[in-house]
Design a protein around this motif. Structure first.
Motif, PDB file in Angstrom:
ATOM      1  N   SER A 901       0.822  -1.217   0.000  1.00 27.75           N
ATOM      2  CA  SER A 901       0.000   0.000   0.000  1.00 27.75           C
ATOM      3  C   SER A 901       0.845   1.251   0.000  1.00 27.75           C
ATOM      4  O   SER A 901       0.362   2.335  -0.315  1.00 27.75           O
ATOM      5  CB  SER A 901      -0.921   0.005   1.221  1.00 27.75           C
ATOM      6  N   SER A 902       2.130   1.099   0.368  1.00 29.03           N
ATOM      7  CA  SER A 902       2.990   2.285   0.336  1.00 29.03           C
ATOM      8  C   SER A 902       3.310   2.687  -1.084  1.00 29.03           C
ATOM      9  O   SER A 902       3.813   3.751  -1.331  1.00 29.03           O
ATOM     10  CB  SER A 902       4.299   2.006   1.101  1.00 29.03           C
ATOM     11  N   ARG A 903       3.013   1.788  -2.003  1.00 34.87           N
ATOM     12  CA  ARG A 903       3.254   2.129  -3.420  1.00 34.87           C
ATOM     13  C   ARG A 903       2.179   1.456  -4.270  1.00 34.87           C
ATOM     14  O   ARG A 903       2.400   0.411  -4.880  1.00 34.87           O
ATOM     15  CB  ARG A 903       4.639   1.654  -3.871  1.00 34.87           C
ATOM     16  N   PRO A 904       0.965   2.027  -4.315  1.00 36.48           N
ATOM     17  CA  PRO A 904      -0.133   1.386  -5.026  1.00 36.48           C
ATOM     18  C   PRO A 904       0.091   1.299  -6.520  1.00 36.48           C
ATOM     19  O   PRO A 904      -0.630   0.589  -7.199  1.00 36.48           O
ATOM     20  CB  PRO A 904      -1.345   2.263  -4.687  1.00 36.48           C
ATOM     21  N   ASP A 905       1.088   1.989  -7.058  1.00 32.27           N
ATOM     22  CA  ASP A 905       1.388   1.880  -8.489  1.00 32.27           C
ATOM     23  C   ASP A 905       2.565   0.935  -8.704  1.00 32.27           C
ATOM     24  O   ASP A 905       3.309   1.073  -9.655  1.00 32.27           O
ATOM     25  CB  ASP A 905       1.701   3.259  -9.076  1.00 32.27           C
ATOM     26  N   ALA A 906       2.733  -0.062  -7.777  1.00 34.68           N
ATOM     27  CA  ALA A 906       3.909  -0.938  -7.819  1.00 34.68           C
ATOM     28  C   ALA A 906       4.004  -1.727  -9.118  1.00 34.68           C
ATOM     29  O   ALA A 906       5.084  -2.161  -9.494  1.00 34.68           O
ATOM     30  CB  ALA A 906       3.881  -1.887  -6.624  1.00 34.68           C
ATOM     31  N   GLY A 907       2.911  -1.932  -9.801  1.00 29.19           N
ATOM     32  CA  GLY A 907       2.971  -2.685 -11.050  1.00 29.19           C
ATOM     33  C   GLY A 907       3.510  -1.897 -12.211  1.00 29.19           C
ATOM     34  O   GLY A 907       3.761  -2.459 -13.282  1.00 29.19           O
ATOM     35  N   LEU A 908       3.698  -0.592 -12.054  1.00 28.29           N
ATOM     36  CA  LEU A 908       4.193   0.248 -13.143  1.00 28.29           C
ATOM     37  C   LEU A 908       5.698   0.403 -13.055  1.00 28.29           C
ATOM     38  O   LEU A 908       6.260   0.459 -11.960  1.00 28.29           O
ATOM     39  CB  LEU A 908       3.546   1.640 -13.080  1.00 28.29           C
ATOM     40  N   THR A 909       6.332   0.487 -14.221  1.00 25.77           N
ATOM     41  CA  THR A 909       7.748   0.825 -14.231  1.00 25.77           C
ATOM     42  C   THR A 909       7.907   2.302 -13.887  1.00 25.77           C
ATOM     43  O   THR A 909       6.930   3.070 -13.877  1.00 25.77           O
ATOM     44  CB  THR A 909       8.366   0.566 -15.616  1.00 25.77           C
ATOM     45  N   ALA A 910       9.169   2.709 -13.645  1.00 21.21           N
ATOM     46  CA  ALA A 910       9.411   4.116 -13.317  1.00 21.21           C
ATOM     47  C   ALA A 910       8.970   5.020 -14.460  1.00 21.21           C
ATOM     48  O   ALA A 910       8.387   6.093 -14.238  1.00 21.21           O
ATOM     49  CB  ALA A 910      10.894   4.332 -13.002  1.00 21.21           C
ATOM     50  N   ARG A 911       9.237   4.619 -15.696  1.00 25.72           N
ATOM     51  CA  ARG A 911       8.839   5.428 -16.856  1.00 25.72           C
ATOM     52  C   ARG A 911       7.318   5.488 -16.959  1.00 25.72           C
ATOM     53  O   ARG A 911       6.733   6.553 -17.217  1.00 25.72           O
ATOM     54  CB  ARG A 911       9.453   4.852 -18.133  1.00 25.72           C
ATOM     55  N   GLU A 912       6.629   4.346 -16.728  1.00 32.68           N
ATOM     56  CA  GLU A 912       5.171   4.342 -16.820  1.00 32.68           C
ATOM     57  C   GLU A 912       4.561   5.228 -15.736  1.00 32.68           C
ATOM     58  O   GLU A 912       3.542   5.904 -15.988  1.00 32.68           O
ATOM     59  CB  GLU A 912       4.656   2.907 -16.699  1.00 32.68           C
ATOM     60  N   ALA A 913       5.186   5.255 -14.565  1.00 32.63           N
ATOM     61  CA  ALA A 913       4.688   6.140 -13.511  1.00 32.63           C
ATOM     62  C   ALA A 913       4.791   7.598 -13.940  1.00 32.63           C
ATOM     63  O   ALA A 913       3.893   8.414 -13.671  1.00 32.63           O
ATOM     64  CB  ALA A 913       5.473   5.909 -12.221  1.00 32.63           C
ATOM     65  N   GLN A 914       5.885   7.948 -14.642  1.00 29.87           N
ATOM     66  CA  GLN A 914       6.025   9.326 -15.157  1.00 29.87           C
ATOM     67  C   GLN A 914       4.932   9.631 -16.177  1.00 29.87           C
ATOM     68  O   GLN A 914       4.311  10.691 -16.148  1.00 29.87           O
ATOM     69  CB  GLN A 914       7.386   9.486 -15.833  1.00 29.87           C
ATOM     70  N   VAL A 915       4.723   8.679 -17.094  1.00 30.82           N
ATOM     71  CA  VAL A 915       3.717   8.897 -18.144  1.00 30.82           C
ATOM     72  C   VAL A 915       2.337   9.040 -17.520  1.00 30.82           C
ATOM     73  O   VAL A 915       1.539   9.897 -17.926  1.00 30.82           O
ATOM     74  CB  VAL A 915       3.757   7.747 -19.166  1.00 30.82           C
ATOM     75  N   LEU A 916       2.035   8.217 -16.518  1.00 30.22           N
ATOM     76  CA  LEU A 916       0.737   8.311 -15.841  1.00 30.22           C
ATOM     77  C   LEU A 916       0.533   9.701 -15.245  1.00 30.22           C
ATOM     78  O   LEU A 916      -0.557  10.284 -15.345  1.00 30.22           O
ATOM     79  CB  LEU A 916       0.641   7.239 -14.753  1.00 30.22           C
ATOM     80  N   ALA A 917       1.580  10.247 -14.631  1.00 33.20           N
ATOM     81  CA  ALA A 917       1.462  11.586 -14.052  1.00 33.20           C
ATOM     82  C   ALA A 917       1.142  12.623 -15.124  1.00 33.20           C
ATOM     83  O   ALA A 917       0.353  13.548 -14.893  1.00 33.20           O
ATOM     84  CB  ALA A 917       2.753  11.952 -13.329  1.00 33.20           C
ATOM     85  N   LEU A 918       1.729  12.482 -16.302  1.00 30.59           N
ATOM     86  CA  LEU A 918       1.492  13.447 -17.375  1.00 30.59           C
ATOM     87  C   LEU A 918       0.116  13.253 -18.006  1.00 30.59           C
ATOM     88  O   LEU A 918      -0.518  14.210 -18.446  1.00 30.59           O
ATOM     89  CB  LEU A 918       2.596  13.329 -18.423  1.00 30.59           C
ATOM     90  N   VAL A 919      -0.343  11.998 -18.067  1.00 32.17           N
ATOM     91  CA  VAL A 919      -1.716  11.747 -18.515  1.00 32.17           C
ATOM     92  C   VAL A 919      -2.689  12.461 -17.573  1.00 32.17           C
ATOM     93  O   VAL A 919      -3.671  13.075 -17.999  1.00 32.17           O
ATOM     94  CB  VAL A 919      -2.001  10.234 -18.570  1.00 32.17           C
ATOM     95  N   ALA A 920      -2.399  12.388 -16.280  1.00 34.10           N
ATOM     96  CA  ALA A 920      -3.268  13.045 -15.300  1.00 34.10           C
ATOM     97  C   ALA A 920      -3.274  14.553 -15.462  1.00 34.10           C
ATOM     98  O   ALA A 920      -4.247  15.219 -15.123  1.00 34.10           O
ATOM     99  CB  ALA A 920      -2.824  12.664 -13.888  1.00 34.10           C
ATOM    100  N   GLU A 921      -2.179  15.115 -16.010  1.00 30.56           N
ATOM    101  CA  GLU A 921      -2.125  16.557 -16.289  1.00 30.56           C
ATOM    102  C   GLU A 921      -2.967  16.924 -17.501  1.00 30.56           C
ATOM    103  O   GLU A 921      -3.196  18.099 -17.775  1.00 30.56           O
ATOM    104  CB  GLU A 921      -0.683  17.006 -16.546  1.00 30.56           C
TER     105      GLU A 921
END
Length: 976
Positions: A901-921
């Motif tokens: 739970s400390s990292r609910p996006d644990a299934g994403l790679t570091a790059r995918e986590a970045q892309v997700l943040a930009l999608v949210a923007e």
């Protein structure tokens, strides 16, 4: 086979058109591209480009196209004429308001107005009077601004005829590609590549650059010749006709068209006669117009042609109309252009010598009259025509005028090349010194300094060598300034090893002299002496140099020598002394001179070493902004690259990566040191952000950097440090056998630590020492035993930095890595405390804390260990140290304390986590690609993978998922 020499469409060029179409599509989609179209005369380069541009854009995106042609006016030529045409096209296409908005700063507009006066603003601040890059910066800033909202296509044809200044700007534009939606297309003749060193250097750099795609235009095969003829004749040619066309044209499309335009029974015997056949079918008046126009060049304006015309205005008009209707000349907005340059060349070569000279003289008189009316830009073409008319004195005078104009308004490289032309003409003009207003020796020095300022180091060294060869052996006033320029230029080349010989000569020349100039020269020589000295001798030489410089009362000389002493203090680990000297330099040099910028750059490094990251960032970004305001943004590239390291060390990784990438764009093709430094900093940020794929892709894009790293001990140290960090991280994640292989392969990267020079400059290798200690520890634990003396060497070098507080985080880290198991808790606690005080890069602090936790686990102190490791897992991501955070989570999992739970996006790679943040923007795939420097296709792949992993049906649901996550990085405020 008589037919008008025109074709409806190109044949046999599907692949070439496809390459250009792809480049245009990529540019429109936000992936800047540069294309170099090359081939022999008549092969269809211009036709290919024009046909590609005529095709509709795949996505109907708005496009602004600017087209310019280079003109053959000799080795110097009229400076930047093609760039003027590009700027005028852009200004006309987007309008004055959009043009000014894209330029941004008033200083940028003023720099551009030096080429195109109608876009100027009398109230604007003038560009700097020194430095070579203000105009290139201005053009790049304009293009960058325009491409934020519009696809800009820049086409420059016939760059084999370009002047040196235009070539330099094209090198910069094509290799840095500073623009979001940009396509640059250039054409050149392969049979004209030997026109001069500037062209050869430009072509070599363009063809070597991974940013440039080359399109080779081959001759047409028989089937394509037949298809080409079919379109022109509007019928299928017979086999006999195709035989003739294939044999006589040799597959060159232009010759095919000309042969088809010749009446039956009049087939010429040579290709030159084929080219001239269309001209010979014109009447006498039209032929004379064509002959005069051929002397003026492949393109010329009506006023120039009219000024050189020796007949009546009516005869000129009649002849022009006939030449146009006969498909020899084509009308443009401002004048005329030969339908093909080969026609112009054939006509020119057929002129008798006296006809050429007389016509060149009339053109020269026309241009000279413009100069006398205040159009100083006409001086360079006037000089070229006077020279072709064999009037050397008047050519010399016009070159003097052109040189004065260049020094006032154009890049210094242009002025240097014009000065070099004066030197070539000097022996042929009896009163040259009086005409030039200077003596030959002073002119040679000015030219050498100009090339040095333009960073054309080879050209600078060639001028100094010739000038020294011509100067009397004991003429100190002439030789010493030349030797000092030569020392500076050679220091960045493989000739740097000859410095001692030059310094010895300066000492010989100055022996027994005691005047103000001598003191200043002697101080500079002492500074250079430090380059070839070692240990205490180097410091002694620099102390002498500072004392001498202070005695001269010349602040510029004192500042220059203080910078050298500060650099030496840094190298030996005396950071506080270095900071003190550099602070003094900033007081002496309040304006953004080269010396001040050099001092700021080194001071940013000193502040970095002292852990004063916020101060380093503030100083560095202020200097970068100052250079941009002065129209010299490229001059701040090195500062920006080191400021990028301050961002990353402070935990602002995204800001650091953006700054490093921009530094590379600014410095590409100019400074290998800045490119290497910035690439290394970006690589370091990617490694510790746990973005290994991006790191490996970066190295694949920058193969030349690996070779350059060996040119300097400090460069080698930082580059090898990055590679060692990557190896240690990869080995930790690999299976045992693969990890052993990785570590064994990495150990030779520590060889620079064993060089004798390392003891003279331990401060240059501190980061490699810290990473090297980690490698030695990892290798031992993996069963790959390093040489025993390597650990001892690391301890000795670290001990040389013990007295300087700024190096405490590094030295304690080295000691901890090399500690015996029983002593690890104490040593890692020391390292953590030294790093946690805020004076070390955040990666060091988190790594030391994790390693302290591991040592505590081994010591049986699990509760203490878990508290530290949890702290790393929770805090390291906010500092961009995702690699150490992942290791911490993995350790917690092994200890039975994992918490997904400390990292609910644990299934994403570091790059995918970045892309997700930009999608949210709310960013589109194209915008995501621009932000992360990836293609739109790659961004699309990442988005699809993210939607699948988190179970979102669309981007809206993905944004909602992201909003529910705990806060992660603050990406900072650096503009991107």
């Amino acid at each position: 086979m008589s037919a008008a020499p025109m074709s409806a469409a190109m044949v046999g060029r599907a692949a070439e058109l496809g390459t250009l179409a792809d480049a245009l599509a990529d540019g429109a989609a936000g992936e800047p591209r540069a294309v170099l179209v090359r081939g022999e005369a008549g092969i269809g380069k211009s036709r290919l480009v024009h046909e590609a541009l005529a095709r509709p854009a795949a996505d109907d995106a708005p496009r602004v196209t600017a087209v310019s042609h280079c003109i053959d006016l000799g080795p110097v030529g009229a400076p930047l004429v093609p760039v003027r045409r590009l700027l005028r096209d852009l200004h006309a296409a987007v309008g004055d308001a959009a043009f000014r908005a894209a330029a941004g700063r008033e200083v940028t507009l003023h720099a551009l107005a030096a080429l195109v006066p109608e876009i100027g603003d009398d109230a604007a601040a003038p560009p700097p009077v020194s430095g070579s890059d203000w105009l290139a910066d201005a053009v790049e800033r304009l293009v960058e601004g325009l491409t934020e909202s519009t696809h800009v296509v820049l086409v420059v044809e016939d760059i084999h005829w370009a002047d040196a200044a235009t070539l330099a700007l094209l090198r910069t534009l094509a290799t840095t590609l500073r623009g979001s939606r940009l396509t640059v297309v250039m054409t050149f003749r392969t049979d004209d590549v030997d026109r001069g060193p500037a062209l050869r250097e430009t072509l070599a750099e363009l063809q070597r650059s991974r940013a440039v795609t080359t399109v080779d235009m081959a001759r047409l095969d028989r089937a394509s010749i037949a298809a080409h003829a079919r379109q022109i004749l509007d019928r299928s040619p017979t086999e006999v006709e195709v035989d003739v066309l294939e044999r006589r044209s040799e597959g060159v499309p232009f010759f095919v068209e000309e042969l088809l335009g010749i009446p039956d029974g009049e087939l010429p015997r040579t290709l030159r006669e084929v080219v001239l056949a269309g001209v010979e079918r014109l009447g006498p008046e039209a032929q004379e117009v064509v002959r005069v126009a051929a002397v003026g060049g492949a393109r010329l304006d009506h006023a120039s042609l009219a000024g050189a015309w020796h007949g009546t205005a009516a005869a000129l008009a009649t002849g022009l109309r006939a030449a146009h209707d006969g498909h020899v000349l084509t009308a443009e907005a401002e004048g005329y252009v030969f339908r093909h340059a080969l026609i112009r060349e054939a006509v020119y070569e057929r002129l008798l010598p006296h006809e050429r000279e007389e016509t060149h003289r009339r053109f020269a008189e026309t241009m000279q009259a413009r100069v006398e009316r205040g159009d100083v830009a006409a001086a360079a073409p006037a000089a070229a025509h006077w020279l072709a008319a064999r009037d050397v004195p008047r050519s010399f005078d016009a070159t003097v005028d052109a040189l004065a104009h260049a020094r006032a308004s154009l890049p210094v490289e242009t002025a240097a090349r014009l000065g070099e032309r004066l030197i070539e003409l000097w022996p042929q003009v009896p009163d040259a010194a009086a005409r030039a207003g200077t003596d030959e020796a002073a002119l040679r020095l000015q030219v050498a300094k100009g090339y040095h300022s333009a960073h054309r180091l080879r050209a600078c060294l060639a001028v100094t060598a010739a000038a020294l060869a011509a100067a009397p052996r004991d003429d100190a006033d002439t030789r010493v300034p030349l030797l000092l320029v030569e020392l500076s230029a050679a220091s960045e080349t493989e000739l740097r090893g000859d410095a001692a010989v030059r310094i010895d000569e300066i000492d010989r020349l100055l022996a027994g002299r005691d005047d103000a100039s001598t003191a200043a020269w002697r101080a500079q020589a002492r500074g250079w002496r430090s380059v070839v000295s070692r240990g205490a001798h180097r410091s002694d030489a620099l102390d002498e140099a500072v004392a001498l410089a202070a005695s001269t009362g010349d602040d510029a000389v004192l500042a220059e020598v203080l910078v050298w002493r500060a650099r030496n203090s840094w190298a030996i680990g005396a950071v506080a002394a270095s900071i003190a000297d550099l602070d003094r330099v900033l007081e002496l040099c309040p304006e953004p001179t080269d010396t001040r910028l050099f001092a700021v750059n080194n001071l940013v490094c000193d502040l970095l070493q002292a852990g004063r990251y916020d101060d380093a960032i503030a100083l560095g970004m202020a200097a970068v902004e100052q250079t941009a305001d002065a129209g010299r943004e490229r001059a701040g590239a090195h500062i920006l690259s080191n400021t990028a390291e301050a961002f990353i060390s402070a935990g602002r990784v995204e800001d650091g990566l953006a700054a490093a990438r921009r530094a590379v764009r600014l410095a590409r093709g100019d400074s290998i040191q800045v490119v290497l430094n910035a690439v290394q900093i970006e690589g370091l940020g990617l490694i510790w952000a746990d973005r290994r794929e991006d790191y490996e892709a970066l190295l694949a894009r920058e193969p030349a950097v690996v070779e350059h790293a060996e040119l300097d001990l400090q460069w080698t140290g930082v580059w090898n440090m990055m590679r060692v960090d990557a190896a240690v991280a990869a080995a930790r994640d690999a299976r045992a056998a693969e990890g052993q292989r990785i570590l064994a392969t990495a150990l030779p990267l520590l060889d620079p630590l064993e060089r004798e020079a390392a003891e003279d400059a331990p401060g240059d290798l501190d980061v490699l020492m810290a990473s090297g200690a980690a490698l030695v520890e990892a290798a031992r634990e993996a069963g790959v035993e390093p040489r025993p003396e390597l650990a001892a060497r690391l301890r000795r070098l670290a001990s040389m930095l013990d007295s300087e507080e700024a190096y405490l985080p590094v030295t304690t880290l080295i000691t901890a890595h090399l500690a015996e198991p029983a002593d690890r808790v104490r040593r890692w606690n020391d390292a953590y405390e030294a790093s946690a005080a805020g004076l070390a890069p955040r990666r060091y602090a988190h790594l030391a804390r994790l390693r302290l936790g591991e040592a505590l686990v081994d010591a049986g102190r699990r509760d203490e260990a878990i508290a530290h490791v949890r702290g790393v897992a929770g805090e390291a991501p906010s500092d961009g140290v995702d690699l150490v955070a992942r290791w911490a989570r993995e350790l917690l999992a092994r200890l039975g304390h994992g918490d997904r739970s400390s990292r609910p996006d644990a299934g994403l790679t570091a790059r995918e986590a970045q892309v997700l943040a930009l999608v949210a923007e709310g960013l589109t795939n194209v915008q995501i690609g621009e932000r992360l420097f990836i293609s739109r296709k790659t961004a699309s792949v990442h988005v699809s993978a993210i939607l699948a992993k988190i179970g979102a049906a669309n981007r809206t649901e993905a944004a909602a998922y992201f909003a529910a996550l705990p806060a992660r990085h603050d990406e900072g405020a650096l503009p991107r």
